[in-house]
Design a protein around this motif. Structure first.
Motif, PDB file in Angstrom:
ATOM      1  N   PHE A 139      -1.922  25.561  21.263  1.00  0.00           N
ATOM      2  CA  PHE A 139      -2.124  25.237  19.861  1.00  0.00           C
ATOM      3  C   PHE A 139      -0.766  24.845  19.226  1.00  0.00           C
ATOM      4  N   ASP A 140      -0.705  23.789  18.263  1.00  0.00           N
ATOM      5  CA  ASP A 140       0.286  23.534  17.482  1.00  0.00           C
ATOM      6  C   ASP A 140      -0.117  23.682  16.014  1.00  0.00           C
ATOM      7  N   VAL A 141       0.858  24.646  15.593  1.00  0.00           N
ATOM      8  CA  VAL A 141       0.610  25.425  14.372  1.00  0.00           C
ATOM      9  C   VAL A 141       1.524  25.150  13.192  1.00  0.00           C
ATOM     10  N   ARG A 142       0.867  24.903  12.056  1.00  0.00           N
ATOM     11  CA  ARG A 142       1.645  24.540  10.925  1.00  0.00           C
ATOM     12  C   ARG A 142       0.770  25.038   9.681  1.00  0.00           C
ATOM     13  N   ILE A 143       1.397  25.254   8.560  1.00  0.00           N
ATOM     14  CA  ILE A 143       0.707  25.387   7.335  1.00  0.00           C
ATOM     15  C   ILE A 143       1.370  24.413   6.195  1.00  0.00           C
ATOM     16  N   PRO A 160      16.686  34.624  12.682  1.00  0.00           N
ATOM     17  CA  PRO A 160      15.646  33.679  11.724  1.00  0.00           C
ATOM     18  C   PRO A 160      15.956  32.316  11.691  1.00  0.00           C
ATOM     19  N   LEU A 161      14.867  31.481  11.890  1.00  0.00           N
ATOM     20  CA  LEU A 161      14.832  29.920  12.023  1.00  0.00           C
ATOM     21  C   LEU A 161      13.801  29.417  11.117  1.00  0.00           C
ATOM     22  N   SER A 162      13.873  28.614  10.252  1.00  0.00           N
ATOM     23  CA  SER A 162      12.661  27.794   9.428  1.00  0.00           C
ATOM     24  C   SER A 162      12.420  26.469  10.175  1.00  0.00           C
ATOM     25  N   VAL A 163      11.038  26.292  10.229  1.00  0.00           N
ATOM     26  CA  VAL A 163      10.353  25.113  10.932  1.00  0.00           C
ATOM     27  C   VAL A 163       9.303  24.785  10.216  1.00  0.00           C
ATOM     28  N   ASP A 164       8.725  23.595  10.270  1.00  0.00           N
ATOM     29  CA  ASP A 164       7.553  23.110   9.760  1.00  0.00           C
ATOM     30  C   ASP A 164       6.283  23.456  10.702  1.00  0.00           C
ATOM     31  N   GLU A 165       6.727  23.648  11.961  1.00  0.00           N
ATOM     32  CA  GLU A 165       5.505  23.573  13.089  1.00  0.00           C
ATOM     33  C   GLU A 165       6.032  24.330  14.276  1.00  0.00           C
ATOM     34  N   LEU A 166       5.183  24.745  15.231  1.00  0.00           N
ATOM     35  CA  LEU A 166       5.386  25.395  16.481  1.00  0.00           C
ATOM     36  C   LEU A 166       4.323  25.130  17.113  1.00  0.00           C
ATOM     37  N   ALA A 189      -3.833  28.367  -2.737  1.00  0.00           N
ATOM     38  CA  ALA A 189      -4.210  28.193  -1.374  1.00  0.00           C
ATOM     39  C   ALA A 189      -3.735  27.389  -0.395  1.00  0.00           C
ATOM     40  N   PHE A 190      -3.370  28.023   0.801  1.00  0.00           N
ATOM     41  CA  PHE A 190      -2.666  26.908   1.743  1.00  0.00           C
ATOM     42  C   PHE A 190      -3.413  27.087   3.191  1.00  0.00           C
ATOM     43  N   THR A 191      -3.485  26.099   3.822  1.00  0.00           N
ATOM     44  CA  THR A 191      -4.293  26.048   5.050  1.00  0.00           C
ATOM     45  C   THR A 191      -3.423  26.470   6.247  1.00  0.00           C
ATOM     46  N   ILE A 192      -3.859  27.339   6.928  1.00  0.00           N
ATOM     47  CA  ILE A 192      -3.207  27.625   8.303  1.00  0.00           C
ATOM     48  C   ILE A 192      -3.778  26.739   9.263  1.00  0.00           C
ATOM     49  N   PHE A 193      -3.258  25.965   9.962  1.00  0.00           N
ATOM     50  CA  PHE A 193      -3.966  24.671  10.479  1.00  0.00           C
ATOM     51  C   PHE A 193      -3.206  24.850  12.129  1.00  0.00           C
ATOM     52  N   ALA A 194      -4.057  24.868  13.070  1.00  0.00           N
ATOM     53  CA  ALA A 194      -3.722  24.857  14.496  1.00  0.00           C
ATOM     54  C   ALA A 194      -4.656  23.755  15.141  1.00  0.00           C
TER      55      ALA A 194
END
Length: 335
Positions: A29-33, A50-56, A75-80
């Motif tokens: 899965f490729d996950v982002r919010i 700690p490291l901040s990214v857009d997607e993993l 509201a925010f979508t947790i998208f995979a």
């Protein structure tokens, strides 16, 4: 599922820690919010800087702990989305039940290129745009079988005799890449900051401290048409144990001869991923090996007994990509 609309409620202004666990049997899965940064703080339960990214990308059996701080919306979508872009799942971070944010469209379906087949001469940046038929029998190409090359770490790559003329193989990687900074097929140059293994550093020093006393090469092998999987071309049922002496530290060099990624898991012992410079970088229990890539792991044989070492894609394991690792007392030591 998307229709179930799983929701996690947050209070405005607070930070939220999400533990992402890939509990699937066969799916990456490729996950982002969208709209939020993911600050990665732990991998496979082990703290990292700690490291901040857009997607993993999360391989089967991997876990990532990320911290988010929802701001600017209710509201925010947790998208995979799955790595093949055939579907997606989603949930919602919201200040109350019932709210929902838009679900993004799927990204374009990725295509493997020559670099993903272990054939040198193409950079990974262009690989996603080259269409390569998965039916090519690279091992059967004239002059290819049994050849040796160099991996991306500068080490010689040779293929064991068990691979030669083997009907359970349909290709061999002649020049496997060691690029830990490659986000993977379908994630390169997508306009988002995507996590890679090169970005991650354990928040502690090498727990063992010793250099490995020996190196063991294991080739990840398979045949896409017959859907057969193995190590060194030898399926589990026919493979002898990989024998380690209790207390020793070894380097496992994993060379992926296939065009599929494999999440490898060693029971009973930690796997310490080496950096491109050959130093301790990251402690994990499951390590993703991308198509035509080479990774080096340090393993301290600190647990006596017989342990499973296998691909965590269930069908790959069931079809033979598994080996027993047997840790025995050193010669002369009391049993």
């Amino acid at each position: 599922t998307n229709a179930d609309h799983w929701t996690a409620v947050f209070r405005p202004g607070e930070k939220v820690r999400l533990r992402l666990i890939n509990g699937s049997s066969m799916t990456y899965f490729d996950v982002r919010i969208p709209g939020l940064k993911l600050t990665v703080v732990a991998v496979d339960g082990q703290y990292v800087h700690p490291l901040s990214v857009d997607e993993l990308r999360i391989a089967t059996a991997e876990t990532f702990d990320v911290i988010v701080q929802p701001r600017g919306a209710d509201a925010f979508t947790i998208f995979a989305q799955d790595s093949g872009r055939t579907g997606c799942i989603s949930g919602t971070l919201a200040v109350r039940e019932g709210l929902r944010a838009p679900i993004p469209p799927l990204d374009p379906r990725p295509l493997l290129g020559m670099a993903d087949m272990g054939m040198g001469g193409m950079d990974h940046g262009s690989a996603d745009h080259a269409n390569t038929a998965s039916g090519h029998d690279m091992a059967a190409m004239p002059g290819m079988e049994g050849m040796a090359g160099m991996d991306g770490m500068g080490a010689m790559v040779t293929h064991p005799a068990s691979e030669h003329g083997n009907p359970l193989l349909d290709m061999q990687a002649m020049a496997p890449s060691a690029r830990l900074d490659d986000p993977g097929v379908g994630l390169r140059d997508n306009g988002r900051r995507v996590l890679t293994y090169a970005d991650l550093r354990s928040a502690f020093a090498d727990p063992d401290g010793r250099e490995p006393g020996r190196t063991i090469d294991l080739h990840l092998t398979g045949h896409m048409g017959r859907y057969q999987w193995s190590f060194d071309g030898v399926p589990f049922a026919d493979a002898p144990p990989l024998r380690l002496a209790y207390g020793e530290r070894v380097r496992l060099r994993l060379l992926n001869d296939t065009m599929m990624a494999h999440p490898l898991h060693l029971h009973g012992m930690w796997s310490d991923l080496e950096s491109a410079a050959g130093e301790f970088q990251l402690r994990k229990h499951t390590v993703n090996v991308q198509p035509a890539h080479a990774l080096a792991l340090r393993v301290a044989a600190d647990a006596l007994g017989r342990w499973a070492f296998h691909c965590h894609l269930f069908l790959h394991m069931a079809m033979g990509m598994m080996r027993v690792v047997q840790v025995r007392p050193m010669e002369g030591a009391a049993a």
